[in-house]
Design a protein around this motif. Structure first.
Motif, short mmCIF file in Angstrom:
data_model
loop_
_atom_site.label_atom_id
_atom_site.label_comp_id
_atom_site.label_asym_id
_atom_site.label_seq_id
_atom_site.Cartn_x
_atom_site.Cartn_y
_atom_site.Cartn_z
N ASP A 131 0.81 -1.22 0.00
CA ASP A 131 0.00 0.00 0.00
C ASP A 131 0.85 1.27 0.00
O ASP A 131 0.42 2.30 -0.51
N GLY A 132 2.07 1.21 0.51
CA GLY A 132 2.96 2.38 0.46
C GLY A 132 3.32 2.74 -0.97
O GLY A 132 3.31 3.92 -1.35
N ARG A 183 -3.03 7.87 3.41
CA ARG A 183 -3.09 6.40 3.47
C ARG A 183 -4.48 5.90 3.85
O ARG A 183 -4.95 4.91 3.27
N ARG A 188 -6.53 3.30 1.63
CA ARG A 188 -6.91 2.00 2.19
C ARG A 188 -8.42 1.79 2.12
O ARG A 188 -8.87 0.67 1.89
N LEU A 192 0.31 4.19 -2.63
CA LEU A 192 0.12 5.58 -2.20
C LEU A 192 1.01 6.52 -3.00
O LEU A 192 0.55 7.57 -3.47
#
Length: 99
Positions: free
Chosen positions: A30-31, A46, A50, A34
């Protein structure tokens, strides 16, 4: 404002699916997602991203597994099919014809 936010959400969902579809294993953390979203001017944080990933998971477009606080997000065939214009997922911006 809600129309703008809805458009932003649909765009973020497409960014996620296209980023995943471009990877050989259809996965990113997810980083990274992002950072990719930010590069397309979707910089809502974030938690926002998410929430959109969870939305995609709920419609069967991605799977999510947590690993040390990070989310590993993997596109399903349904998610890849949308990114490659074979199906349409309502609530996700449609990819442009040019790629």
């Amino acid at each position: 404002m809600s129309d703008f936010l809805d458009i932003m959400r649909q765009h973020a969902r497409l960014i996620v699916l296209r980023a995943l579809a471009a990877e050989p294993n259809y996965s990113h953390n997810d980083g990274m997602l992002l950072d990719i979203a930010k590069s397309f001017s979707v910089d809502r944080g974030r938690d926002f991203l998410r929430n959109e990933i969870r939305w995609l998971e709920n419609v069967g477009a991605v799977t999510v597994r947590e690993l040390g606080g990070a989310w590993i997000v993997t596109a399903t065939q349904r998610g890849v099919d949308h990114a490659e214009r074979r199906i349409v997922l309502e609530g996700v911006r449609r990819p442009s014809a040019g790629g």
